[in-house]
Design a protein around this motif. Structure first.
Motif, PDB file in Angstrom:
ATOM      1  N   VAL A   1      47.091  97.382 120.909  1.00 24.11           N
ATOM      2  CA  VAL A   1      46.942  97.585 119.421  1.00 24.11           C
ATOM      3  C   VAL A   1      47.197  99.029 118.940  1.00 24.11           C
ATOM      4  N   ARG A   2      46.993  99.889 119.800  1.00 24.05           N
ATOM      5  CA  ARG A   2      47.441 101.237 119.344  1.00 24.05           C
ATOM      6  C   ARG A   2      48.843 101.267 119.497  1.00 24.05           C
ATOM      7  N   ARG A   3      49.557 100.801 120.614  1.00 22.11           N
ATOM      8  CA  ARG A   3      50.992 100.988 120.380  1.00 22.11           C
ATOM      9  C   ARG A   3      51.647 100.186 119.147  1.00 22.11           C
ATOM     10  N   LEU A   4      51.014  99.207 119.011  1.00 17.50           N
ATOM     11  CA  LEU A   4      51.484  98.394 117.688  1.00 17.50           C
ATOM     12  C   LEU A   4      51.181  99.427 116.272  1.00 17.50           C
ATOM     13  N   HIS A   5      49.901 100.173 116.326  1.00 14.12           N
ATOM     14  CA  HIS A   5      49.935 101.089 115.270  1.00 14.12           C
ATOM     15  C   HIS A   5      51.080 102.312 115.522  1.00 14.12           C
ATOM     16  N   ASP A   6      51.467 102.597 116.605  1.00 11.49           N
ATOM     17  CA  ASP A   6      52.423 103.661 116.517  1.00 11.49           C
ATOM     18  C   ASP A   6      53.642 103.304 116.036  1.00 11.49           C
ATOM     19  N   ILE A   7      54.186 101.969 115.884  1.00 17.68           N
ATOM     20  CA  ILE A   7      55.181 101.492 115.243  1.00 17.68           C
ATOM     21  C   ILE A   7      55.176 101.180 113.879  1.00 17.68           C
ATOM     22  N   GLY A   8      53.844 101.308 113.190  1.00 19.34           N
ATOM     23  CA  GLY A   8      53.441 101.072 111.919  1.00 19.34           C
ATOM     24  C   GLY A   8      53.021  99.716 111.512  1.00 19.34           C
ATOM     25  N   LEU A   9      52.697  98.855 112.601  1.00 19.85           N
ATOM     26  CA  LEU A   9      52.229  97.324 112.467  1.00 19.85           C
ATOM     27  C   LEU A   9      50.592  97.275 112.746  1.00 19.85           C
ATOM     28  N   SER A  10      50.246  96.495 112.114  1.00 19.55           N
ATOM     29  CA  SER A  10      48.844  96.043 112.423  1.00 19.55           C
ATOM     30  C   SER A  10      48.426  95.363 113.706  1.00 19.55           C
ATOM     31  N   GLY A  11      47.309  95.782 114.435  1.00 23.20           N
ATOM     32  CA  GLY A  11      46.973  95.111 115.697  1.00 23.20           C
ATOM     33  C   GLY A  11      46.835  93.615 115.659  1.00 23.20           C
TER      34      GLY A  11
ATOM     35  N   THR B   1      56.352 108.275 110.090  1.00 22.90           N
ATOM     36  CA  THR B   1      56.054 108.283 108.526  1.00 22.90           C
ATOM     37  C   THR B   1      54.811 107.563 108.289  1.00 22.90           C
ATOM     38  N   GLY B   2      53.852 108.283 107.458  1.00 26.72           N
ATOM     39  CA  GLY B   2      52.576 107.554 107.083  1.00 26.72           C
ATOM     40  C   GLY B   2      51.478 107.671 108.109  1.00 26.72           C
ATOM     41  N   GLU B   3      50.245 107.939 107.363  1.00 25.54           N
ATOM     42  CA  GLU B   3      49.211 108.319 108.164  1.00 25.54           C
ATOM     43  C   GLU B   3      48.236 107.001 108.118  1.00 25.54           C
ATOM     44  N   ARG B   4      48.682 105.707 107.954  1.00 29.09           N
ATOM     45  CA  ARG B   4      48.058 104.661 107.968  1.00 29.09           C
ATOM     46  C   ARG B   4      47.003 104.645 109.238  1.00 29.09           C
ATOM     47  N   PHE B   5      47.697 104.627 110.571  1.00 30.66           N
ATOM     48  CA  PHE B   5      46.741 104.664 111.527  1.00 30.66           C
ATOM     49  C   PHE B   5      46.494 105.966 112.317  1.00 30.66           C
TER      50      PHE B   5
ATOM     51  N   MET C   1      58.481  88.512 121.310  1.00 26.80           N
ATOM     52  CA  MET C   1      58.317  89.550 120.118  1.00 26.80           C
ATOM     53  C   MET C   1      57.478  90.625 120.350  1.00 26.80           C
ATOM     54  N   ILE C   2      56.415  90.286 120.961  1.00 25.10           N
ATOM     55  CA  ILE C   2      55.198  91.558 121.226  1.00 25.10           C
ATOM     56  C   ILE C   2      56.279  92.413 122.281  1.00 25.10           C
ATOM     57  N   LEU C   3      56.853  92.196 123.187  1.00 25.69           N
ATOM     58  CA  LEU C   3      57.473  92.859 124.193  1.00 25.69           C
ATOM     59  C   LEU C   3      58.613  93.654 123.257  1.00 25.69           C
ATOM     60  N   ILE C   4      59.292  93.388 122.338  1.00 27.21           N
ATOM     61  CA  ILE C   4      60.229  93.786 121.652  1.00 27.21           C
ATOM     62  C   ILE C   4      59.344  94.950 120.764  1.00 27.21           C
ATOM     63  N   PHE C   5      58.258  94.610 120.178  1.00 25.51           N
ATOM     64  CA  PHE C   5      57.541  95.586 119.548  1.00 25.51           C
ATOM     65  C   PHE C   5      57.032  96.766 120.371  1.00 25.51           C
ATOM     66  N   LEU C   6      56.642  96.425 121.507  1.00 25.19           N
ATOM     67  CA  LEU C   6      56.284  97.408 122.358  1.00 25.19           C
ATOM     68  C   LEU C   6      57.212  98.516 123.013  1.00 25.19           C
ATOM     69  N   VAL C   7      58.550  97.992 122.954  1.00 20.18           N
ATOM     70  CA  VAL C   7      59.373  98.966 123.363  1.00 20.18           C
ATOM     71  C   VAL C   7      60.289  99.660 122.239  1.00 20.18           C
ATOM     72  N   MET C   8      59.653  99.442 121.033  1.00 23.58           N
ATOM     73  CA  MET C   8      60.344 100.032 119.736  1.00 23.58           C
ATOM     74  C   MET C   8      59.790 101.802 119.729  1.00 23.58           C
TER      75      MET C   8
ATOM     76  N   ASN D   1      38.850 101.595 122.259  1.00 28.02           N
ATOM     77  CA  ASN D   1      39.250 102.254 121.066  1.00 28.02           C
ATOM     78  C   ASN D   1      40.658 101.597 120.324  1.00 28.02           C
ATOM     79  N   PHE D   2      40.200 100.721 119.416  1.00 21.20           N
ATOM     80  CA  PHE D   2      41.276 100.365 118.609  1.00 21.20           C
ATOM     81  C   PHE D   2      41.876 100.910 117.310  1.00 21.20           C
ATOM     82  N   ASP D   3      41.472 102.025 117.326  1.00 23.34           N
ATOM     83  CA  ASP D   3      41.802 102.988 116.171  1.00 23.34           C
ATOM     84  C   ASP D   3      43.011 104.008 116.771  1.00 23.34           C
ATOM     85  N   GLY D   4      43.604 104.566 115.826  1.00 28.27           N
ATOM     86  CA  GLY D   4      44.815 105.647 116.137  1.00 28.27           C
ATOM     87  C   GLY D   4      46.109 105.099 116.584  1.00 28.27           C
ATOM     88  N   ARG D   5      46.917 105.837 117.499  1.00 27.78           N
ATOM     89  CA  ARG D   5      47.911 105.478 118.004  1.00 27.78           C
ATOM     90  C   ARG D   5      48.068 105.647 119.407  1.00 27.78           C
ATOM     91  N   LEU D   6      49.133 105.034 120.030  1.00 30.96           N
ATOM     92  CA  LEU D   6      49.359 105.147 121.600  1.00 30.96           C
ATOM     93  C   LEU D   6      50.923 105.506 121.880  1.00 30.96           C
TER      94      LEU D   6
END
Length: 125
Positions: free
Chosen positions: A75-85, A112-116, A100-107, A17-22
């Motif tokens: 991918v869903r974790r990146l969605h949670d911080i507002g970034l595309s997979g 805000t926003g309902e994009r994902f 860079m990905i490690l930094i993104f994953l710990v953010m 499942n690549f949709d939504g947030r984690l």
């Protein structure tokens, strides 16, 4: 137990499942359980076969099975911080991409926003 339930949720309920947030907490509980299982497989395989090659094969097979759940969780974790997979492609850049990905994953998440999908704070769940 949070670790086991997070692992089950990612692997059983959201295998590809690549949709939504984690949320951050669930992602890191999943990652910890994943690492502990890989270490257990390595130790048991080493004790049984006493061969480094067998350990590489066993752990490699485990990670091949978990390739899709790990990618979907990231991918869903990146969605949670507002970034595309698609930002996972940054890992193809040697050294810098993984950092860079490690930094993104710990953010922290961006509520805000309902994009994902809708935001839910699962840190206390």
């Amino acid at each position: 137990m949070r670790m086991v339930s997070a692992f089950k949720n990612v692997v059983m309920n959201n295998y590809a499942n690549f949709d939504g947030r984690l949320g951050r907490a669930e992602f890191w509980w999943f990652y910890l359980m994943d690492t502990l299982i890989a270490v257990a497989i390595a130790v048991v395989t080493a004790m049984i076969f006493q061969s480094a090659k067998a350990v590489y094969i066993a752990v490699g097979a485990y990670y091949v099975i978990l390739l899709l759940p790990m990618l979907s969780a990231e991918v869903r974790r990146l969605h949670d911080i507002g970034l595309s997979g698609w930002w996972l492609l940054v890992t193809l850049i040697p050294y810098l991409g993984g950092l860079m990905i490690l930094i993104f994953l710990v953010m922290p998440p961006k509520p805000t926003g309902e994009r994902f999908g809708s935001y839910t704070d699962n840190a206390d769940a």
